[in-house]
Design an enzyme around this catalytic site. Structure first.
Site, PDB file in Angstrom:
ATOM      1  N   ARG A  42      -3.089 -10.326   5.050  1.00  0.00           N
ATOM      2  CA  ARG A  42      -3.564 -10.361   3.662  1.00  0.00           C
ATOM      3  C   ARG A  42      -2.476  -9.748   2.767  1.00  0.00           C
ATOM      4  O   ARG A  42      -2.209  -8.544   2.863  1.00  0.00           O
ATOM      5  CB  ARG A  42      -4.879  -9.593   3.550  1.00  0.00           C
ATOM      6  CG  ARG A  42      -5.526  -9.634   2.172  1.00  0.00           C
ATOM      7  CD  ARG A  42      -6.845  -8.862   2.180  1.00  0.00           C
ATOM      8  NE  ARG A  42      -7.514  -8.933   0.888  1.00  0.00           N
ATOM      9  CZ  ARG A  42      -7.305  -8.073  -0.120  1.00  0.00           C
ATOM     10  NH1 ARG A  42      -6.441  -7.080   0.032  1.00  0.00           N
ATOM     11  NH2 ARG A  42      -7.960  -8.206  -1.259  1.00  0.00           N
TER      12      ARG A  42
ATOM     13  N   LYS B 171       0.815  -1.212   0.000  1.00  0.00           N
ATOM     14  CA  LYS B 171       0.000   0.000   0.000  1.00  0.00           C
ATOM     15  C   LYS B 171       0.850   1.263   0.000  1.00  0.00           C
ATOM     16  O   LYS B 171       2.066   1.234   0.190  1.00  0.00           O
ATOM     17  CB  LYS B 171      -0.987  -0.039   1.161  1.00  0.00           C
ATOM     18  CG  LYS B 171      -2.071  -1.079   0.907  1.00  0.00           C
ATOM     19  CD  LYS B 171      -3.199  -1.036   1.884  1.00  0.00           C
ATOM     20  CE  LYS B 171      -4.296  -2.021   1.435  1.00  0.00           C
ATOM     21  NZ  LYS B 171      -5.381  -2.117   2.419  1.00  0.00           N
TER      22      LYS B 171
END
Length: 284
Positions: A259, A225
């Site tokens: 994740r 991210k």
């Protein structure tokens, strides 16, 4: 007693450390790997490779939730994910999760073989989602997001990001219980990168252990991210390295599900991390 996450056909245990959830984006526009797995055969092969590397869950999504991503209608989302789930149901040993905020997509995915609903809206985006989850006795993961993918990064603000998201997740847990979803089927996710600044994300990760008080499995979705890219730059391999660093910190903090995109790298790092811990400090 260690937590378990109860699924329709099995239960997941976290007694040996976090379970790795492999990300499979069956979309043309996801921020990291958009288009790589839009082909059904490529998606199936990728899922099998992730499981072989050690993934304990495969999370399949047909709509990008990156900042400012355009919405996808339910028919198109189903077209992207249902054939992949149908092909994988008999070939995977690990459970399949459907990453969606639409009840009709969730139901189609469950009919095809999914055992988990992973909803970035915290089951708030479609009120029928509670009925689908409870009626099919599937597991759910409710995430926090401030705003929508189209607005979440415009100007996210919090007075106390950990406290406010803790309260939100506590409310989502209670709402799930009120709709007949068993406590052992609930997982919660603070939503790293979803309506948070760089500083918010770091504060959430530093305070992640606070979420363990919610008494259910906690999922952390940090992979590749923007807050990692802010530290490492645009080199994808460095984003993976940064992702592994966060993964190890979250394992040490007691998080239950990680994740990630790069499953082999994460699994290898976790194995060595576990082996090198002094016995009294081994992750449980």
């Amino acid at each position: 007693m260690s937590l378990i996450w109860k699924l329709p056909r099995r239960s997941l245990s976290f007694s040996n450390g976090p379970v790795v959830m492999g990300i499979l984006n069956a979309t043309p526009d996801s921020f990291s790997d958009g288009g790589a797995f839009i082909d059904r055969d490529a998606a199936v092969d990728a899922a099998l490779v992730m499981e072989d590397a050690g993934a304990g869950i495969i999370d399949i999504g047909g709509e990008s939730t990156r900042p400012y991503a355009p919405p996808v209608d339910a028919d198109e989302e189903c077209r992207r994910v249902v054939p992949v789930i149908q092909r994988l149901r008999e070939r995977l040993s690990c459970p399949i999760s459907i990453d969606t905020s639409k009840a009709v997509v969730a139901q189609a995915a469950i009919d095809a073989g999914a055992e988990i609903i992973n909803d970035v809206t915290g089951l708030q985006g479609d009120q029928q989602m509670f009925d689908v989850a409870a009626g099919n006795a599937v597991a759910v993961c409710a995430m926090h997001m401030q705003g929508t993918p189209q607005t979440m990064q415009d100007d996210p603000r919090y007075d106390n990001v950990v406290q406010e998201i803790y309260q939100y997740l506590a409310e989502r847990k209670q709402q799930c219980l009120d709709h007949g979803i068993e406590a052992q089927r609930i997982c919660l996710d603070p939503g790293i990168g979803f309506g948070k600044t760089h500083e918010h994300n770091i504060a959430l990760l530093q305070g992640a252990a606070e979420f363990l008080k919610l008494g259910v499995p906690i999922l952390i979705g940090h992979s590749r991210k923007g807050f990692i890219g802010k530290q490492t730059g645009d080199d994808l391999s460095l984003r993976d390295a940064g992702t592994v660093g966060v993964s190890l910190a979250m394992a040490a903090a007691g998080m239950h599900i990680l994740r990630v995109h790069n499953v082999p790298m994460t699994i290898a790092a976790l194995k060595l991390f576990q082996q090198c811990q002094p016995p009294s400090r081994a992750v449980r």
